[in-house]
Design a protein around this motif. Structure first.
Motif, PDB file in Angstrom:
ATOM      1  N   PRO A  70       3.174  -5.155   8.163  1.00 25.21           N
ATOM      2  CA  PRO A  70       2.245  -5.583   8.018  1.00 25.21           C
ATOM      3  C   PRO A  70       2.390  -7.086   6.982  1.00 25.21           C
ATOM      4  O   PRO A  70       3.682  -6.508   6.407  1.00 25.21           O
ATOM      5  CB  PRO A  70       1.328  -5.358   6.810  1.00 25.21           C
ATOM      6  N   ASN A  71       2.224  -7.507   7.576  1.00 27.50           N
ATOM      7  CA  ASN A  71       3.067  -9.237   6.934  1.00 27.50           C
ATOM      8  C   ASN A  71       1.204 -10.699   6.963  1.00 27.50           C
ATOM      9  O   ASN A  71       0.706 -11.474   7.055  1.00 27.50           O
ATOM     10  CB  ASN A  71       3.441  -9.511   8.089  1.00 27.50           C
ATOM     11  N   GLY A  72       0.324  -9.770   5.686  1.00 25.28           N
ATOM     12  CA  GLY A  72      -0.279 -10.447   5.153  1.00 25.28           C
ATOM     13  C   GLY A  72      -1.292 -10.096   6.223  1.00 25.28           C
ATOM     14  O   GLY A  72      -3.198 -10.828   5.308  1.00 25.28           O
ATOM     15  N   GLU A  73      -1.707  -9.735   6.631  1.00 29.26           N
ATOM     16  CA  GLU A  73      -3.189  -8.867   7.251  1.00 29.26           C
ATOM     17  C   GLU A  73      -4.446  -8.325   6.370  1.00 29.26           C
ATOM     18  O   GLU A  73      -5.333  -8.314   6.588  1.00 29.26           O
ATOM     19  CB  GLU A  73      -3.615  -7.574   8.510  1.00 29.26           C
ATOM     20  N   TRP A  74      -3.716  -7.434   5.286  1.00 30.23           N
ATOM     21  CA  TRP A  74      -4.817  -7.074   4.334  1.00 30.23           C
ATOM     22  C   TRP A  74      -5.461  -7.897   3.714  1.00 30.23           C
ATOM     23  O   TRP A  74      -6.477  -7.971   3.128  1.00 30.23           O
ATOM     24  CB  TRP A  74      -4.227  -6.020   3.628  1.00 30.23           C
ATOM     25  N   GLU A  75      -4.365  -8.920   2.863  1.00 31.90           N
ATOM     26  CA  GLU A  75      -4.883 -10.054   2.043  1.00 31.90           C
ATOM     27  C   GLU A  75      -5.852 -10.725   2.867  1.00 31.90           C
ATOM     28  O   GLU A  75      -7.103 -11.566   2.475  1.00 31.90           O
ATOM     29  CB  GLU A  75      -3.695 -10.822   1.830  1.00 31.90           C
ATOM     30  N   LYS A  76      -5.606 -11.365   4.114  1.00 35.74           N
ATOM     31  CA  LYS A  76      -6.241 -11.739   5.396  1.00 35.74           C
ATOM     32  C   LYS A  76      -7.343 -11.465   5.410  1.00 35.74           C
ATOM     33  O   LYS A  76      -8.869 -11.960   5.154  1.00 35.74           O
ATOM     34  CB  LYS A  76      -5.461 -11.961   6.418  1.00 35.74           C
ATOM     35  N   ASP A  77      -8.005 -10.703   5.630  1.00 36.90           N
ATOM     36  CA  ASP A  77      -8.765  -9.352   5.727  1.00 36.90           C
ATOM     37  C   ASP A  77      -9.907  -9.077   4.680  1.00 36.90           C
ATOM     38  O   ASP A  77     -11.316  -9.739   4.484  1.00 36.90           O
ATOM     39  CB  ASP A  77      -8.328  -7.685   6.211  1.00 36.90           C
ATOM     40  N   SER A  78      -9.056  -9.425   3.272  1.00 37.73           N
ATOM     41  CA  SER A  78      -9.762  -9.182   1.740  1.00 37.73           C
ATOM     42  C   SER A  78      -9.805 -10.681   1.579  1.00 37.73           C
ATOM     43  O   SER A  78     -11.683 -10.957   1.691  1.00 37.73           O
ATOM     44  CB  SER A  78      -8.931  -9.031   0.799  1.00 37.73           C
ATOM     45  N   GLU A  79      -9.682 -11.380   2.146  1.00 35.57           N
ATOM     46  CA  GLU A  79      -9.889 -13.115   1.140  1.00 35.57           C
ATOM     47  C   GLU A  79     -10.790 -13.113   2.853  1.00 35.57           C
ATOM     48  O   GLU A  79     -11.680 -14.141   2.145  1.00 35.57           O
ATOM     49  CB  GLU A  79      -8.823 -14.050   2.115  1.00 35.57           C
ATOM     50  N   LEU A  80     -10.919 -13.038   3.961  1.00 35.70           N
ATOM     51  CA  LEU A  80     -12.005 -13.302   5.208  1.00 35.70           C
ATOM     52  C   LEU A  80     -13.183 -13.362   4.607  1.00 35.70           C
ATOM     53  O   LEU A  80     -14.915 -13.699   4.479  1.00 35.70           O
ATOM     54  CB  LEU A  80     -11.898 -13.644   6.391  1.00 35.70           C
ATOM     55  N   THR A  81     -13.467 -12.043   4.114  1.00 34.17           N
ATOM     56  CA  THR A  81     -14.613 -11.400   3.681  1.00 34.17           C
ATOM     57  C   THR A  81     -15.121 -10.738   2.787  1.00 34.17           C
ATOM     58  O   THR A  81     -15.977 -10.836   2.572  1.00 34.17           O
ATOM     59  CB  THR A  81     -14.264  -9.197   4.377  1.00 34.17           C
ATOM     60  N   GLY A  82     -14.497 -11.207   1.719  1.00 32.39           N
ATOM     61  CA  GLY A  82     -14.346 -11.882   0.662  1.00 32.39           C
ATOM     62  C   GLY A  82     -14.856  -9.998  -0.879  1.00 32.39           C
ATOM     63  O   GLY A  82     -15.159  -9.460  -1.675  1.00 32.39           O
ATOM     64  N   LEU A  83     -14.048  -8.782   0.390  1.00 33.32           N
ATOM     65  CA  LEU A  83     -14.039  -7.587   0.076  1.00 33.32           C
ATOM     66  C   LEU A  83     -12.683  -7.017  -0.545  1.00 33.32           C
ATOM     67  O   LEU A  83     -11.651  -7.547   0.021  1.00 33.32           O
ATOM     68  CB  LEU A  83     -14.365  -6.754   1.100  1.00 33.32           C
ATOM     69  N   ASN A  84     -13.043  -6.203  -1.453  1.00 36.85           N
ATOM     70  CA  ASN A  84     -11.235  -5.934  -2.090  1.00 36.85           C
ATOM     71  C   ASN A  84     -11.511  -4.602  -1.233  1.00 36.85           C
ATOM     72  O   ASN A  84     -12.013  -4.000  -0.581  1.00 36.85           O
ATOM     73  CB  ASN A  84     -11.492  -5.408  -3.186  1.00 36.85           C
ATOM     74  N   MET A  85     -10.343  -4.146  -0.658  1.00 38.02           N
ATOM     75  CA  MET A  85      -9.560  -2.803  -0.164  1.00 38.02           C
ATOM     76  C   MET A  85      -8.374  -2.402  -0.402  1.00 38.02           C
ATOM     77  O   MET A  85      -7.142  -3.194  -1.394  1.00 38.02           O
ATOM     78  CB  MET A  85      -8.459  -4.708   1.111  1.00 38.02           C
ATOM     79  N   ILE A  86      -8.441  -0.821  -0.494  1.00 34.72           N
ATOM     80  CA  ILE A  86      -7.818  -0.775  -1.163  1.00 34.72           C
ATOM     81  C   ILE A  86      -6.483   0.478   0.296  1.00 34.72           C
ATOM     82  O   ILE A  86      -7.915   1.037   1.011  1.00 34.72           O
ATOM     83  CB  ILE A  86      -8.034   0.730  -1.924  1.00 34.72           C
ATOM     84  N   VAL A  87      -5.544   0.213   0.244  1.00 32.01           N
ATOM     85  CA  VAL A  87      -4.409   0.729   2.008  1.00 32.01           C
ATOM     86  C   VAL A  87      -3.880   1.675   1.038  1.00 32.01           C
ATOM     87  O   VAL A  87      -2.722   1.778   0.605  1.00 32.01           O
ATOM     88  CB  VAL A  87      -4.297  -0.188   2.319  1.00 32.01           C
ATOM     89  N   CYS A  88      -3.882   2.504   1.534  1.00 34.13           N
ATOM     90  CA  CYS A  88      -2.973   3.778   1.149  1.00 34.13           C
ATOM     91  C   CYS A  88      -2.238   4.029   2.721  1.00 34.13           C
ATOM     92  O   CYS A  88      -2.936   5.258   3.755  1.00 34.13           O
ATOM     93  CB  CYS A  88      -3.913   5.342   1.273  1.00 34.13           C
ATOM     94  N   ASN A  89      -1.054   3.761   2.524  1.00 34.54           N
ATOM     95  CA  ASN A  89      -0.461   4.494   3.474  1.00 34.54           C
ATOM     96  C   ASN A  89       0.263   5.043   3.627  1.00 34.54           C
ATOM     97  O   ASN A  89       0.649   5.606   2.113  1.00 34.54           O
ATOM     98  CB  ASN A  89       0.712   2.552   4.075  1.00 34.54           C
ATOM     99  N   ARG A  90       1.586   5.624   4.319  1.00 34.11           N
ATOM    100  CA  ARG A  90       2.688   6.543   3.866  1.00 34.11           C
ATOM    101  C   ARG A  90       3.780   6.826   3.255  1.00 34.11           C
ATOM    102  O   ARG A  90       3.772   4.734   2.888  1.00 34.11           O
ATOM    103  CB  ARG A  90       2.973   7.212   5.561  1.00 34.11           C
ATOM    104  N   SER A  91       4.093   7.420   2.789  1.00 35.40           N
ATOM    105  CA  SER A  91       5.372   7.582   2.146  1.00 35.40           C
ATOM    106  C   SER A  91       6.096   8.805   2.445  1.00 35.40           C
ATOM    107  O   SER A  91       6.069   9.739   3.128  1.00 35.40           O
ATOM    108  CB  SER A  91       5.028   7.609   0.450  1.00 35.40           C
ATOM    109  N   GLY A  92       7.663   8.428   2.142  1.00 38.67           N
ATOM    110  CA  GLY A  92       8.663   9.457   2.224  1.00 38.67           C
ATOM    111  C   GLY A  92       9.172   8.756   3.741  1.00 38.67           C
ATOM    112  O   GLY A  92       8.806   8.344   4.644  1.00 38.67           O
ATOM    113  N   ILE A  93       9.619  10.644   4.209  1.00 33.90           N
ATOM    114  CA  ILE A  93      10.050  10.292   5.127  1.00 33.90           C
ATOM    115  C   ILE A  93       9.059  11.581   6.054  1.00 33.90           C
ATOM    116  O   ILE A  93       9.448  12.303   5.544  1.00 33.90           O
ATOM    117  CB  ILE A  93      11.133  10.800   5.718  1.00 33.90           C
ATOM    118  N   ASP A  94       9.090  11.264   7.447  1.00 32.29           N
ATOM    119  CA  ASP A  94       8.332  12.293   7.802  1.00 32.29           C
ATOM    120  C   ASP A  94      10.045  12.744   9.114  1.00 32.29           C
ATOM    121  O   ASP A  94       9.707  11.956  10.220  1.00 32.29           O
ATOM    122  CB  ASP A  94       7.293  12.027   9.205  1.00 32.29           C
ATOM    123  N   ARG A  95      10.196  13.814   8.781  1.00 27.19           N
ATOM    124  CA  ARG A  95      10.820  14.470   9.929  1.00 27.19           C
ATOM    125  C   ARG A  95      10.682  15.561  10.887  1.00 27.19           C
ATOM    126  O   ARG A  95       9.429  15.688  11.102  1.00 27.19           O
ATOM    127  CB  ARG A  95      11.909  15.248   9.489  1.00 27.19           C
TER     128      ARG A  95
END
Length: 152
Positions: A70-95
């Motif tokens: 991601p390169n600012g997509e979440w922030e842009k979506d929040s700014e354009l809509t005025g809505l706050n956003m929570i993003v739960c991304n993956r973490s660790g390594i999936d083998r």
């Protein structure tokens, strides 16, 4: 609660796109917008959720920290809509036991809380982790200063 299906699936032969326009789900009388991974890439889906009455956007993501990160997509979506956003991304390594070339390293992939178009805090983890943060149910402001984490 509700159902949402990923709509942006061009690069993924394993999935079928859900219906558009996307609509929020209702949970305890609160309209919540849901996005899955690259659905956040184009702000039109966040705008559809806002038009449908969403008060906040939650997104599950599997966006690594590579050339497709991601390169600012979440922030842009929040700014354009005025809505706050929570993003739960993956973490660790999936083998991938059959082919290590397909291991997915998400240790540097950020999960984020975005308020007013600005990243308020983020989390990156070496192992799969459950994240919790507190939202004010009246104003939808993000009350937490960081994610509470539960590695597993």
């Amino acid at each position: 609660m509700g159902v949402h299906r990923k709509v942006v699936v061009e690069s993924e032969g394993w999935s079928t796109p859900g219906p558009v326009p996307v609509k929020p789900i209702e949970c305890s009388k609160l309209r919540i917008g849901l996005l899955v991974c690259a659905d956040a890439y184009d702000p039109k889906y966040s705008e559809q959720l806002k038009a449908g009455g969403a008060k906040i956007i939650l997104s599950g993501a599997s966006w690594g920290n590579d050339e497709h990160a991601p390169n600012g997509e979440w922030e842009k979506d929040s700014e354009l809509t005025g809505l706050n956003m929570i993003v739960c991304n993956r973490s660790g390594i999936d083998r991938c036991p059959d082919n290590p070339d397909f291991d997915l390293d998400c240790r540097e992939a950020p999960s984020v809380a975005v308020e007013g178009g600005k990243r308020k805090f983020e989390f990156r983890g070496d192992v799969s982790t459950v994240l919790i943060c507190e939202i004010d149910p009246t104003t939808m402001s993000i009350k937490s200063q960081s994610f509470e984490t539960f590695p597993f």
